[in-house]
Design a protein around this motif. Structure first.
Motif, PDB file in Angstrom:
ATOM      1  N   GLY A  39      -7.181   1.325   4.185  1.00 45.87           N
ATOM      2  CA  GLY A  39      -8.409   0.805   3.620  1.00 45.87           C
ATOM      3  C   GLY A  39      -8.511   0.920   2.117  1.00 45.87           C
ATOM      4  N   GLY A  40      -8.037   2.032   1.526  1.00 42.02           N
ATOM      5  CA  GLY A  40      -8.162   2.235   0.094  1.00 42.02           C
ATOM      6  C   GLY A  40      -6.898   1.950  -0.673  1.00 42.02           C
ATOM      7  N   THR A  41      -5.926   1.332  -0.059  1.00 42.67           N
ATOM      8  CA  THR A  41      -4.637   1.113  -0.704  1.00 42.67           C
ATOM      9  C   THR A  41      -4.716  -0.049  -1.687  1.00 42.67           C
ATOM     10  OG1 THR A  41      -3.491   1.909   1.265  1.00 42.67           O
ATOM     11  CG2 THR A  41      -2.206   0.614  -0.293  1.00 42.67           C
ATOM     12  N   ASP A  42      -4.129   0.142  -2.870  1.00 40.16           N
ATOM     13  CA  ASP A  42      -4.042  -0.910  -3.870  1.00 40.16           C
ATOM     14  C   ASP A  42      -2.706  -1.623  -3.677  1.00 40.16           C
ATOM     15  OD1 ASP A  42      -3.923  -2.572  -6.017  1.00 40.16           O
ATOM     16  OD2 ASP A  42      -4.304  -1.034  -7.533  1.00 40.16           O
ATOM     17  N   PHE A  43      -2.739  -2.781  -3.036  1.00 38.94           N
ATOM     18  CA  PHE A  43      -1.510  -3.472  -2.691  1.00 38.94           C
ATOM     19  C   PHE A  43      -0.873  -4.183  -3.874  1.00 38.94           C
ATOM     20  CE2 PHE A  43      -3.627  -3.025   1.423  1.00 38.94           C
ATOM     21  CZ  PHE A  43      -2.595  -2.461   2.147  1.00 38.94           C
ATOM     22  N   THR A  44      -1.546  -4.171  -5.039  1.00 39.86           N
ATOM     23  CA  THR A  44      -0.893  -4.697  -6.233  1.00 39.86           C
ATOM     24  C   THR A  44       0.146  -3.723  -6.772  1.00 39.86           C
ATOM     25  OG1 THR A  44      -2.528  -3.768  -7.771  1.00 39.86           O
ATOM     26  CG2 THR A  44      -2.999  -5.946  -6.823  1.00 39.86           C
ATOM     27  N   LYS A  45       0.078  -2.471  -6.398  1.00 41.59           N
ATOM     28  CA  LYS A  45       1.052  -1.459  -6.837  1.00 41.59           C
ATOM     29  C   LYS A  45       2.243  -1.493  -5.884  1.00 41.59           C
ATOM     30  CE  LYS A  45      -2.319   1.631  -8.991  1.00 41.59           C
ATOM     31  NZ  LYS A  45      -2.882   3.015  -9.028  1.00 41.59           N
ATOM     32  N   THR A  46       3.039  -2.526  -6.043  1.00 45.90           N
ATOM     33  CA  THR A  46       4.127  -2.713  -5.094  1.00 45.90           C
ATOM     34  C   THR A  46       5.169  -1.610  -5.170  1.00 45.90           C
ATOM     35  OG1 THR A  46       5.201  -4.176  -6.694  1.00 45.90           O
ATOM     36  CG2 THR A  46       3.836  -5.214  -4.991  1.00 45.90           C
ATOM     37  N   GLU A  47       5.169  -0.846  -6.254  1.00 40.03           N
ATOM     38  CA  GLU A  47       6.092   0.283  -6.323  1.00 40.03           C
ATOM     39  C   GLU A  47       5.737   1.367  -5.312  1.00 40.03           C
ATOM     40  OE1 GLU A  47       2.870   1.046  -9.465  1.00 40.03           O
ATOM     41  OE2 GLU A  47       4.018  -0.660  -8.681  1.00 40.03           O
ATOM     42  N   ASP A  48       4.522   1.327  -4.796  1.00 38.08           N
ATOM     43  CA  ASP A  48       4.110   2.299  -3.771  1.00 38.08           C
ATOM     44  C   ASP A  48       4.537   1.880  -2.370  1.00 38.08           C
ATOM     45  OD1 ASP A  48       2.967   3.895  -5.681  1.00 38.08           O
ATOM     46  OD2 ASP A  48       0.907   3.229  -5.296  1.00 38.08           O
ATOM     47  N   MET A  49       5.139   0.721  -2.234  1.00 35.45           N
ATOM     48  CA  MET A  49       5.545   0.230  -0.919  1.00 35.45           C
ATOM     49  C   MET A  49       6.490   1.213  -0.233  1.00 35.45           C
ATOM     50  SD  MET A  49       6.957  -3.569   0.011  1.00 35.45           S
ATOM     51  CE  MET A  49       8.018  -3.600  -1.433  1.00 35.45           C
ATOM     52  N   GLU A  50       7.292   1.935  -1.022  1.00 32.05           N
ATOM     53  CA  GLU A  50       8.231   2.894  -0.457  1.00 32.05           C
ATOM     54  C   GLU A  50       7.520   3.959   0.377  1.00 32.05           C
ATOM     55  OE1 GLU A  50      12.010   5.331  -2.198  1.00 32.05           O
ATOM     56  OE2 GLU A  50      10.062   5.829  -3.075  1.00 32.05           O
ATOM     57  N   LEU A  51       6.276   4.262   0.014  1.00 29.78           N
ATOM     58  CA  LEU A  51       5.550   5.287   0.761  1.00 29.78           C
ATOM     59  C   LEU A  51       5.349   4.887   2.214  1.00 29.78           C
ATOM     60  CD1 LEU A  51       2.861   6.233  -1.906  1.00 29.78           C
ATOM     61  CD2 LEU A  51       5.026   7.385  -1.409  1.00 29.78           C
ATOM     62  N   SER A  52       5.252   3.584   2.464  1.00 22.54           N
ATOM     63  CA  SER A  52       5.067   3.134   3.840  1.00 22.54           C
ATOM     64  C   SER A  52       6.283   3.453   4.694  1.00 22.54           C
ATOM     65  CB  SER A  52       4.787   1.629   3.864  1.00 22.54           C
ATOM     66  OG  SER A  52       3.589   1.323   3.193  1.00 22.54           O
ATOM     67  N   ILE A  53       7.489   3.190   4.177  1.00 23.71           N
ATOM     68  CA  ILE A  53       8.680   3.471   4.978  1.00 23.71           C
ATOM     69  C   ILE A  53       8.950   4.965   5.032  1.00 23.71           C
ATOM     70  CG2 ILE A  53      10.352   3.181   3.102  1.00 23.71           C
ATOM     71  CD1 ILE A  53      10.707   2.139   6.821  1.00 23.71           C
ATOM     72  N   ILE A  54       8.604   5.707   3.987  1.00 24.92           N
ATOM     73  CA  ILE A  54       8.736   7.165   4.049  1.00 24.92           C
ATOM     74  C   ILE A  54       7.880   7.713   5.180  1.00 24.92           C
ATOM     75  CG2 ILE A  54       8.129   9.315   2.861  1.00 24.92           C
ATOM     76  CD1 ILE A  54       9.125   8.061   0.275  1.00 24.92           C
TER      77      ILE A  54
END
Length: 513
Positions: A39-54
């Motif tokens: 809900g609070g995720t900023d999806f413009t920060k695509t560098e954070d995408m790695e956190l999803s697979i972690i």
């Protein structure tokens, strides 16, 4: 994954959102619960995408101690330790099943929670991709493929245990209530194979230990290995040979030269590793650690070479049948590695006149100086789940702390490939003889010529004993169920699968059949 975990420590609150929202105490009957974390995720920060697979890796590696034990306890290579407080675990080893036993429900529920975690992460990654550049979209495709692979091995394991199981197709758990027929084991395995075909084009073409971002993470060879295993269950031996052959021909993999150390700290993320659950003490004697609870595999009583090292619970015992099989073959390093002997166990072996004289390495003292004392629950303990006390980091005392948990090794792929060829598949690289002899050469066994299916299956017994029930599922798959009636046990084919946990039948009446 040492580097993975170190990176995760700096972002615990963020990455933890992937698993906190669907913790082990939550039930699958709570639809959409798994979709709330973003809900609070900023999806413009695509560098954070790695956190999803972690988050998917963290969920995958968060196996409860009971889960691998339950998956693996029914083979003729291993016994449940007796005289404990888990009588239904011991009864499961005797093929007496209690659908109300908490371990059954824990395995089912927690694996499905983690499968749903994979879907949730894939959903989140796709939202990042909507705002990502081309490189970000490509990275998202890779991460989604990795999530599919981790999801696949979890479905593989529970289908081996239960046969017909659910195949979630999204993070919406409500869809499971609308299932009209439970997919057969064949359908599950075909689904897994198809999923690997989908994933492979997007995965890194490298050995898992060469990944710089997530060392030891999924690569296309992990997917090929799972595809080979799924098709082995299906009896599609040419598909097995093709997938396993691609791994062999990549020249990315080799057998770790020291079988004894393979299962200890020197073998972590070796060139033999295809898929491990990875744990770490981060090189420090106190503070944060990522760990599996290995105590159930350990001896109740020992005199460790390093004072203060904790012993285990004695829940998991190599069988006398396995030990005599290994002695009959003249096995040395594989037997020493696989079995921790007590004096009481040695004496029990020697009550059989055929084994009155034993090799010198059959001792209650390991080569690392740990003394395995007699204890009530078992005669032996599993050496493959043993970490010598002198390999513990100073300050760490938990049994097996800092040890990885092997799931798929290159040695298994060599033998899976060899079996496929003896079952009629065409070679896509080396011969069956060459594959088997690589495994045998490592442990000082003589070369074979013209290997037969029986010889390959015996080699798998010697090489893979005590590992994830591989022996049990081979016997079921090949119809060699008479092997499972041993030491007073009587196996019948109607005992091949566990009954569905009653708690799940209550939630999903479709399972009541």
């Amino acid at each position: 994954m040492k580097k993975l975990f170190k990176r995760t420590k700096a972002t615990t609150l963020i990455a933890g959102l992937l698993i906190v929202g669907i913790g082990c105490s939550d039930k699958l009957e709570e639809p959409e619960l798994n979709n709330n974390f973003a809900g609070g995720t900023d999806f413009t920060k695509t560098e954070d995408m790695e956190l999803s697979i972690i988050g998917v890796y963290e969920a995958f590696q968060s196996r409860g101690w009971e889960q691998p034990l339950l998956i693996s306890v029914r083979g003729d290579d291993v016994n449940a330790g007796g005289l404990g407080d888990q009588q239904d675990f011991a009864e499961t080893d005797l093929f007496n099943y209690n659908k109300d036993y908490w371990m059954y429900n824990s395995l089912w529920e927690n694996v499905y929670v983690d499968v749903i975690t994979s879907h949730t992460a894939m959903d989140q990654i796709m939202r990042y991709q909507e705002l990502a550049d081309d490189a970000g979209k490509a990275l998202g495709d890779q991460y989604i493929a990795e999530a599919k692979v981790l999801r696949a091995i979890m479905l593989f394991h529970i289908s081996q245990v239960w046969g017909e199981v659910f195949i979630p197709t999204s993070s919406d758990t409500a869809e499971l209530f609308d299932v009209e027929t439970v997919p057969t084991q064949e359908e599950v395995m075909q689904h897994i194979s198809n999923q690997m075909d989908e994933a492979i084009p997007f995965l890194l073409d490298t050995h898992p230990n060469k990944r710089e971002d997530l060392p030891g993470g999924v690569t296309l060879y992990t997917a090929l290995a799972i595809k080979a295993l799924a098709n082995q269950e299906l009896g599609n031996y040419q598909a097995v040979a093709d997938a396993a052959g691609q791994i062999i021909n990549s020249n990315e993999f080799s057998l770790f030269p020291d079988f004894y150390e393979l299962f200890k700290i020197p073998g972590k993320l070796s060139d033999e590793s295809i898929l491990d659950m990875q744990y770490s003490d981060f090189g420090q004697g106190e503070g944060d650690r990522e760990a599996h609870l290995y105590a159930p595999y350990g001896p109740q009583g020992w005199t460790p070479a390093v004072d203060g090292a904790a012993s285990g619970w004695g829940f998991y015992e190599p069988s006398m049948k396995f030990i005599k099989f290994m002695l009959d073959r003249g096995e040395t390093v594989r037997l020493e590695t696989s079995v921790l002997f007590t004096d009481r166990g040695i004496a029990e072996i020697q009550t059989d006149p055929n084994y009155a004289t034993l090799p010198a390495f059959v001792s209650n003292t390991t080569r690392d100086g740990d003394i395995i004392n007699d204890y009530a629950r078992a005669l032996f303990a599993s050496g493959k789940h043993y970490l010598p006390s002198n390999q513990l980091i100073s300050g760490r005392t938990s049994y097996g702390s800092n040890k990885n948990y092997n799931i798929i090794r290159y040695a298994e792929i060599l033998l899976v490939y060899a079996e496929a060829l003896t079952q009629g598949a065409s070679a896509s690289g080396m011969t069956a003889d060459q594959a088997v002899n690589l495994v045998r050469q490592r442990v000082g066994m003589s070369a074979l010529s013209g290997v037969t299916l029986d010889q390959v299956i015996d080699e798998k017994f010697a090489e893979l004993g005590m590992e994830w029930g591989k022996r049990y599922y081979d016997m079921i798959r090949l119809g060699r169920v008479n092997e499972l009636s041993y030491d007073g046990r009587t196996f019948t084919e109607d005992k091949s699968f566990l009954p569905y946990p009653q708690a799940q039948v209550d939630q999903f009446p479709i399972l009541d059949k």
